[in-house]
Design a protein around this motif. Structure first.
Motif, PDB file in Angstrom:
ATOM      1  N   THR B  96       0.552  -0.981   0.123  1.00 25.70           N
ATOM      2  CA  THR B  96      -0.387   0.027  -0.334  1.00 25.70           C
ATOM      3  C   THR B  96       0.724   1.395   0.346  1.00 25.70           C
ATOM      4  O   THR B  96       1.675   1.306   0.999  1.00 25.70           O
ATOM      5  N   ILE B  97       0.579   2.549  -1.098  1.00 27.45           N
ATOM      6  CA  ILE B  97       1.609   3.270  -1.158  1.00 27.45           C
ATOM      7  C   ILE B  97       0.787   4.552  -0.480  1.00 27.45           C
ATOM      8  O   ILE B  97       1.323   4.866   0.208  1.00 27.45           O
ATOM      9  N   ASP B  98      -0.483   4.518  -0.098  1.00 28.14           N
ATOM     10  CA  ASP B  98      -1.542   5.191   0.660  1.00 28.14           C
ATOM     11  C   ASP B  98      -3.026   4.482   0.391  1.00 28.14           C
ATOM     12  O   ASP B  98      -3.192   4.070  -0.215  1.00 28.14           O
ATOM     13  N   ASP B  99      -3.121   4.882   1.792  1.00 30.19           N
ATOM     14  CA  ASP B  99      -4.930   4.592   1.778  1.00 30.19           C
ATOM     15  C   ASP B  99      -5.267   6.507   2.090  1.00 30.19           C
ATOM     16  O   ASP B  99      -4.667   6.821   1.740  1.00 30.19           O
ATOM     17  N   LEU B 100      -6.377   6.348   1.214  1.00 28.62           N
ATOM     18  CA  LEU B 100      -7.510   7.457   0.370  1.00 28.62           C
ATOM     19  C   LEU B 100      -8.760   7.949   0.328  1.00 28.62           C
ATOM     20  O   LEU B 100      -9.069   7.174   0.215  1.00 28.62           O
ATOM     21  N   LEU B 101      -9.171   8.881   0.305  1.00 28.53           N
ATOM     22  CA  LEU B 101     -10.546   9.219  -0.241  1.00 28.53           C
ATOM     23  C   LEU B 101     -10.071  10.198  -1.760  1.00 28.53           C
ATOM     24  O   LEU B 101      -9.927  10.752  -1.571  1.00 28.53           O
ATOM     25  N   VAL B 102     -10.965   9.701  -2.402  1.00 22.97           N
ATOM     26  CA  VAL B 102     -11.833   9.891  -3.807  1.00 22.97           C
ATOM     27  C   VAL B 102     -13.061  10.628  -3.925  1.00 22.97           C
ATOM     28  O   VAL B 102     -14.415  10.183  -3.615  1.00 22.97           O
ATOM     29  N   TYR B 103     -13.311  12.003  -4.160  1.00 26.04           N
ATOM     30  CA  TYR B 103     -13.813  12.387  -4.380  1.00 26.04           C
ATOM     31  C   TYR B 103     -14.209  13.213  -5.842  1.00 26.04           C
ATOM     32  O   TYR B 103     -13.474  13.552  -6.478  1.00 26.04           O
ATOM     33  N   ARG B 104     -15.765  12.523  -6.534  1.00 24.36           N
ATOM     34  CA  ARG B 104     -16.192  13.052  -7.459  1.00 24.36           C
ATOM     35  C   ARG B 104     -15.984  14.569  -7.341  1.00 24.36           C
ATOM     36  O   ARG B 104     -17.469  14.793  -7.411  1.00 24.36           O
ATOM     37  N   ILE B 105     -15.745  15.374  -8.172  1.00 28.44           N
ATOM     38  CA  ILE B 105     -16.183  16.951  -8.512  1.00 28.44           C
ATOM     39  C   ILE B 105     -17.054  16.675  -9.812  1.00 28.44           C
ATOM     40  O   ILE B 105     -18.319  17.428  -9.757  1.00 28.44           O
ATOM     41  N   ASP B 106     -16.564  16.196 -10.964  1.00 24.67           N
ATOM     42  CA  ASP B 106     -17.410  15.882 -11.753  1.00 24.67           C
ATOM     43  C   ASP B 106     -16.819  15.146 -12.981  1.00 24.67           C
ATOM     44  O   ASP B 106     -15.975  14.521 -12.163  1.00 24.67           O
ATOM     45  N   GLU B 107     -17.380  14.861 -14.580  1.00 23.58           N
ATOM     46  CA  GLU B 107     -16.666  13.970 -14.803  1.00 23.58           C
ATOM     47  C   GLU B 107     -14.904  14.262 -14.810  1.00 23.58           C
ATOM     48  O   GLU B 107     -14.436  12.540 -14.882  1.00 23.58           O
ATOM     49  N   GLN B 108     -14.950  15.427 -15.189  1.00 22.15           N
ATOM     50  CA  GLN B 108     -13.019  15.273 -15.555  1.00 22.15           C
ATOM     51  C   GLN B 108     -12.452  16.409 -14.366  1.00 22.15           C
ATOM     52  O   GLN B 108     -11.461  16.509 -14.122  1.00 22.15           O
ATOM     53  N   ARG B 109     -13.367  15.801 -12.900  1.00 18.51           N
ATOM     54  CA  ARG B 109     -12.269  16.461 -12.093  1.00 18.51           C
ATOM     55  C   ARG B 109     -12.403  15.361 -10.772  1.00 18.51           C
ATOM     56  O   ARG B 109     -13.838  15.081  -9.863  1.00 18.51           O
ATOM     57  N   PHE B 110     -11.549  15.272 -10.063  1.00 16.75           N
ATOM     58  CA  PHE B 110     -11.577  14.082  -8.584  1.00 16.75           C
ATOM     59  C   PHE B 110     -10.816  15.445  -8.136  1.00 16.75           C
ATOM     60  O   PHE B 110      -9.340  15.812  -8.326  1.00 16.75           O
ATOM     61  N   LEU B 111     -11.274  14.668  -6.220  1.00 15.89           N
ATOM     62  CA  LEU B 111     -10.468  15.141  -5.512  1.00 15.89           C
ATOM     63  C   LEU B 111      -9.394  14.324  -4.037  1.00 15.89           C
ATOM     64  O   LEU B 111     -10.624  12.951  -4.127  1.00 15.89           O
ATOM     65  N   LEU B 112      -8.305  14.451  -4.799  1.00 15.96           N
ATOM     66  CA  LEU B 112      -7.615  12.912  -3.529  1.00 15.96           C
ATOM     67  C   LEU B 112      -7.182  13.119  -2.314  1.00 15.96           C
ATOM     68  O   LEU B 112      -6.809  14.015  -2.674  1.00 15.96           O
ATOM     69  N   VAL B 113      -7.642  12.587  -1.162  1.00 18.25           N
ATOM     70  CA  VAL B 113      -7.160  13.046   0.452  1.00 18.25           C
ATOM     71  C   VAL B 113      -6.887  12.071   0.844  1.00 18.25           C
ATOM     72  O   VAL B 113      -6.804  10.917   0.987  1.00 18.25           O
ATOM     73  N   ILE B 114      -4.935  12.293   1.079  1.00 17.93           N
ATOM     74  CA  ILE B 114      -4.031  11.775   0.926  1.00 17.93           C
ATOM     75  C   ILE B 114      -3.203  11.726   2.671  1.00 17.93           C
ATOM     76  O   ILE B 114      -4.181  13.080   3.277  1.00 17.93           O
ATOM     77  N   ASN B 115      -2.763  10.969   2.849  1.00 22.39           N
ATOM     78  CA  ASN B 115      -2.559  10.787   4.579  1.00 22.39           C
ATOM     79  C   ASN B 115      -0.971  11.892   4.354  1.00 22.39           C
ATOM     80  O   ASN B 115      -0.440  11.932   4.034  1.00 22.39           O
ATOM     81  N   ALA B 116      -1.238  12.909   5.454  1.00 15.86           N
ATOM     82  CA  ALA B 116      -0.026  14.014   5.747  1.00 15.86           C
ATOM     83  C   ALA B 116       1.016  13.139   5.474  1.00 15.86           C
ATOM     84  O   ALA B 116       2.600  13.490   4.951  1.00 15.86           O
ATOM     85  N   SER B 117       2.051  12.008   6.240  1.00 14.37           N
ATOM     86  CA  SER B 117       3.167  11.648   6.332  1.00 14.37           C
ATOM     87  C   SER B 117       3.262  11.409   4.262  1.00 14.37           C
ATOM     88  O   SER B 117       4.572  11.049   4.696  1.00 14.37           O
ATOM     89  N   ASN B 118       1.921  10.942   4.084  1.00 14.73           N
ATOM     90  CA  ASN B 118       2.752  10.272   1.998  1.00 14.73           C
ATOM     91  C   ASN B 118       2.772  11.866   1.682  1.00 14.73           C
ATOM     92  O   ASN B 118       2.664  10.486   0.379  1.00 14.73           O
ATOM     93  N   ILE B 119       2.524  12.726   1.492  1.00 13.05           N
ATOM     94  CA  ILE B 119       2.408  13.352   0.319  1.00 13.05           C
ATOM     95  C   ILE B 119       3.269  13.165  -0.188  1.00 13.05           C
ATOM     96  O   ILE B 119       2.836  13.015  -1.924  1.00 13.05           O
ATOM     97  N   GLN B 120       4.086  13.641  -0.399  1.00  8.70           N
ATOM     98  CA  GLN B 120       5.305  13.901  -1.325  1.00  8.70           C
ATOM     99  C   GLN B 120       5.512  12.662  -1.915  1.00  8.70           C
ATOM    100  O   GLN B 120       5.676  12.806  -3.112  1.00  8.70           O
ATOM    101  N   LYS B 121       5.563  11.882  -1.518  1.00 11.53           N
ATOM    102  CA  LYS B 121       5.416  10.258  -1.802  1.00 11.53           C
ATOM    103  C   LYS B 121       4.459   9.698  -3.121  1.00 11.53           C
ATOM    104  O   LYS B 121       4.385   9.561  -4.398  1.00 11.53           O
ATOM    105  N   ASP B 122       3.473  10.666  -2.457  1.00  8.17           N
ATOM    106  CA  ASP B 122       1.743  10.254  -2.953  1.00  8.17           C
ATOM    107  C   ASP B 122       2.380  11.090  -3.882  1.00  8.17           C
ATOM    108  O   ASP B 122       1.510  10.504  -5.286  1.00  8.17           O
ATOM    109  N   VAL B 123       2.620  12.350  -4.390  1.00 11.26           N
ATOM    110  CA  VAL B 123       2.588  13.755  -5.565  1.00 11.26           C
ATOM    111  C   VAL B 123       3.462  12.721  -6.106  1.00 11.26           C
ATOM    112  O   VAL B 123       3.415  12.594  -8.143  1.00 11.26           O
ATOM    113  N   LYS B 124       4.914  12.820  -5.798  1.00 10.21           N
ATOM    114  CA  LYS B 124       5.360  12.302  -7.001  1.00 10.21           C
ATOM    115  C   LYS B 124       5.183  11.116  -7.489  1.00 10.21           C
ATOM    116  O   LYS B 124       5.370  10.811  -9.007  1.00 10.21           O
TER     117      LYS B 124
END
Lengths: 125, 361
Positions: B96-124
């Protein structure tokens, strides 16, 4: 004036003759918050100056307990088995173990109440 | 300590006399009044948390949905606007790279909410894999602040104190307010509650209103005791790069009947062949507390696992733990032992959802 000495790790020993009552300081009790479990040795166990003899658990974490002196455990405070919170409420009255002090000169290595108070003040920063 | 990041509410925490500690690279409040009082406030009334340390990444573009489905284990292909899914990002080995929430804003936009300790790693990780897709990934973590209001009175608090109507939100849905603020019916406590994402200035204003209304500020200390009782994993304890969701008992959040995603073949393999270890709940006899890293033993004294989190449960009054143990020892009712320093204590495998959550369905 009572004979109380401290370790920098916040244990105290109250000396009465060749017996010592070991517990944790007011400062440590305040830092720990609610104590939920005190892990104590058994009577007749040996403790060594500077070594851990048990642990104290708050909700958050376990902290090792270190013995200020070398000696033999005479008694443990059995009230803490069912009511560990007593340590949080009144740590000076609620000692954790009673020991025989094998080598009274070890007391000279400990902090006096004044030196300990200064140590706590520095730790707070 | 100088390298620690501060949230938008940092000064508020200091003013309130919170006990501060590093978490996920941030200087965060661990407790204000005390973990027990804060824990009980959330279970019985309401409490609020500064969770601005959480990371937020927005994925947008024509291939946003296809991309998110490729890096995420749950299936977002049928997710409607305003809905949220929980799941993981995996490495090819199923870790597991991270566990997260995915919010569907619309068909072409999603918000991913990730853990603080993993921000750098996840973004990369996200940026690397995004190159093969027609998408844009933007890390907005530093621009957004976030608070959580949790507890049975959370809905009333949002309505009366913040003037936010949330009666239309069911669990795992969200909406945008006129000023762009996002409000979701989500949380990490096992209670009904909300998470609010907005600019630091707006979050600060809300925090102050909530304080003035007497809502109890709660630290990360009780956030952990609350999520633990509800059987929710914490990345770093129950999940890690060498722990798969199948091992952690989160297989339901991995959808194998969707298109290929990173880690899929490893999980298919694990599901057909079985896994060597599983996350279980343990009830420990006696007052000892089994902390992270303590050994789990079988009745013959062989080490068969490791504790991932353990507490004396505040709501249930029992010594409980989650542990990764060999699969042969994972059945409910299995008798085991835990080593707590010099002593061992009897333990029994029980369901790891120790406390039954009160979510608003």
């Amino acid at each position: 004036m009572e004979n109380i000495y401290y370790l920098p790790t916040h244990e105290y020993i109250r000396v009465e003759g060749d017996k010592g009552y070991i517990g944790i300081s007011e400062f440590a009790a305040k830092q720990l918050g609610n104590v939920v479990y005190v892990d104590m040795p058994e009577p007749d166990d040996e403790v060594c100056a500077g070594d851990d003899f048990g642990a104290i658990e708050s909700v958050k974490a376990a902290s090792d307990l270190y013995s200020p002196v070398t000696g033999i455990v005479v008694a443990v405070n059995e009230a803490l088995i069912d009511n560990p919170r007593l340590v949080s409420e009144n740590p000076m009255a609620n000692w954790i173990i009673e020991v025989t002090i094998a080598d009274p000169t070890e007391l000279g290595d400990l902090l006096t109440p004044e030196a300990y108070a200064e140590h706590c003040a520095n730790e707070k920063h | 300590m100088e390298n620690l990041k501060k949230t938008a509410l940092h000064q508020r925490h200091l003013e309130a006399g919170a006990k501060m500690s590093p978490f996920g690279g941030f200087d965060m409040p661990i407790e204000y009044e005390g973990i027990v009082a804060e824990h009980e406030a959330v279970r019985n009334r309401a409490g609020m948390f500064d969770v601005s340390h959480m990371g937020e990444v927005i994925i947008s573009g024509p291939e946003a949905a296809r991309f998110v489905n490729y890096i995420f284990t749950n299936d977002i292909s049928t997710l409607a606007d305003g809905k949220i899914l929980y799941g993981m990002m995996l490495n090819p080995d199923g870790g597991t790279i991270d566990d997260l929430l995915v919010y569907r804003i619309d068909e072409q936009r999603f918000l991913l909410v990730i853990n603080a300790s993993n921000i750098q790693k996840d973004v990369k990780w996200i940026l690397t894999h995004a190159q093969a897709f027609n998408v844009r990934a933007v890390n907005v973590s530093d621009d957004w602040a976030e608070i959580a209001v949790q507890g049975p009175e959370a809905e009333m608090v949002l309505m009366t104190v913040l003037g936010i109507d949330v009666t239309d939100l069911s669990f795992y849905t969200f909406k945008h307010l006129a000023d762009g603020t996002i409000v979701s019916r989500t949380g990490y406590t096992g209670e009904d509650g909300f998470e609010i994402y907005a600019t630091p200035a707006r979050i600060d204003a809300m925090w102050c209103k909530l304080i003035a209304a007497g809502v109890k500020p709660c630290g990360l200390g009780c956030r952990d005791t609350l999520r633990f009782e509800a059987g929710l994993p914490l990345y770093g304890d129950e999940l890690d790069e060498d722990i798969s969701p199948v091992e952690a008992g989160l297989g339901m959040f991995v959808k194998l009947d969707k298109d290929d995603f990173i880690g899929k073949s490893a999980i298919v393999h694990q599901k057909t062949e079985g896994v060597a270890r599983k996350l279980v709940g343990l009830e420990i006899e006696g007052p000892a507390i089994a902390r992270h890293g303590y050994e789990v033993l079988d009745m013959e004294g062989n080490v068969v696992g490791t504790v991932t989190t353990g507490y004396r449960s505040i709501s249930l009054g029992r010594s409980l733990a989650m542990a990764l143990v060999g699969s042969a020892h994972a059945a409910l009712g299995t008798e085991l032992q835990v080593r707590v320093r010099r002593k061992t204590f009897p333990a029994r495998v029980i369901k790891k959802r120790f406390y039954t959550p009160n979510y608003k369905k």
